[in-house]
Design an enzyme around this catalytic site. Structure first.
Site: not given
Length: 343
Positions: A91, A253
């Site tokens: 991530s 993101c």
């Protein structure tokens, strides 16, 4: 206190997305690689994930990053991400949280004006360059792993919207990317609940209709997230990654932005040197740059760089009393919404 387990935890957020970092108290996780250790959590014993992420100690709108000893000699630290559904390999926002914690707590020595930190992840090495000043990690840029496209404009049948087109791409995990105008909504904080519920439904539908498998890491074989996107200017994209059980990523993101960059390059809309901005539903931004091209398992791939900011907001101990009936956590459908487990 009579805690039977005590974890040291640092609270960090990256552009609004909470990614707490577990710095101690876990013990050894079996496995020779970070991928092995992540798979142990997912396949053998997920009690640590449940303890951290579920109520009453955790909440859905956060991740827990578990620091583990690096398994590659060039890395400073290893980590993977624990979320409500499972442990995940990579991530961008959580990498920013990890680097910020490593430097500001002195686990990795800070050098000004820039410190290089190499992270060992379940899908390869990630090189981070942190801009540092007066003991503060001001921003982190990440040289992400190669991102590539599996499918463009793939038609998926949905019960509420008929056929919609999705792009399937890998940016650290697998994504289904959906242009948000196909569902008749804007990306903003007001629509977060509806987009989150749709994203959970779409993820299940896409995984039923599409099979994926990373060419180098065969156990990475599921579409993890649906990202809604909207191009608002030549170099600015709104992004809204939806996560199980039904929430949105507060940050733009990083892995999703990498996957989106791969689709743009595949369409001839981005090339080496292209610089973009990904903007979240709450208005926070990541800078995105295409550093180069490469190949993964015979697939054309791009080399993305993601830059964003992280902030430490707490240092805490997390514990479990031996008499606590909720030592393994619990779930309640008022927060889980459509993603609450059935049966």
């Amino acid at each position: 206190m009579r805690w039977k387990k005590t974890l040291q935890v640092v609270g960090v957020h990256a552009e609004g997305e909470i990614g707490k970092v577990i710095t101690g108290g876990v013990g050894k996780i079996p496995g020779d690689t970070v991928l092995d250790k992540m798979n142990y959590i997912n396949e053998v014993d997920d009690s640590l994930r449940r303890l951290c992420v579920f109520e009453p100690r955790g909440a859905l709108a956060m991740s827990f990053n578990l620091l583990v000893p690096p398994t590659r000699p060039e890395a400073h630290a290893g980590f993977f991400i624990m979320q409500a559904d499972r442990a995940h390999p990579m991530s961008g926002s959580n990498s920013i949280c990890v680097v910020t914690a490593l430097l500001e707590l002195g686990i990795v020595p800070m050098q000004e004006p820039e410190t290089t930190v190499v992270l060992d992840t379940a899908v390869g090495l990630v090189t981070a360059r942190a801009r540092c000043n007066d003991g503060r990690c001001e921003s982190v840029s990440l040289e992400m792993m190669p991102a590539f496209v599996e499918e463009l404009d793939l038609e998926i049948e949905t019960p509420d919207f008929g056929k919609i087109k999705v792009d399937i791409a890998f940016g650290g995990v697998y994504y289904a990317l959906v242009d948000v105008d196909q569902v008749g909504m804007d990306i903003n904080a007001e629509n977060a609940r509806r987009l989150a519920d749709l994203g959970v439904k779409f993820a299940d539908i896409v995984n039923e209709q599409v099979k994926v498998e990373h060419p180098l890491y065969p156990s990475i074989n599921k579409i993890a997230y649906v990202m809604f996107r909207n191009r608002v200017a030549d170099d600015v994209y709104q992004t809204c990654t939806t996560l199980v059980p039904g929430r949105i990523d507060r940050s733009p993101c990083g892995t999703g932005s990498s996957a989106n960059l791969a689709t743009l390059a595949a369409r001839g809309l981005a090339d080496v040197g292209s610089r973009l901005v990904s903007r979240s539903a709450i208005g926070s931004e990541f800078k995105v740059e295409m550093l180069g091209r490469t190949e993964i398992g015979g697939r054309p791939a791009v080399l993305p760089r993601i830059e964003g900011r992280g902030w430490v907001f707490s240092v805490e101990q997390l514990g479990v009393d031996p008499t606590d009936p909720f030592g393994t956590g619990f779930m309640v459908s008022d927060t889980w919404g459509e993603g609450f487990p059935q049966g």
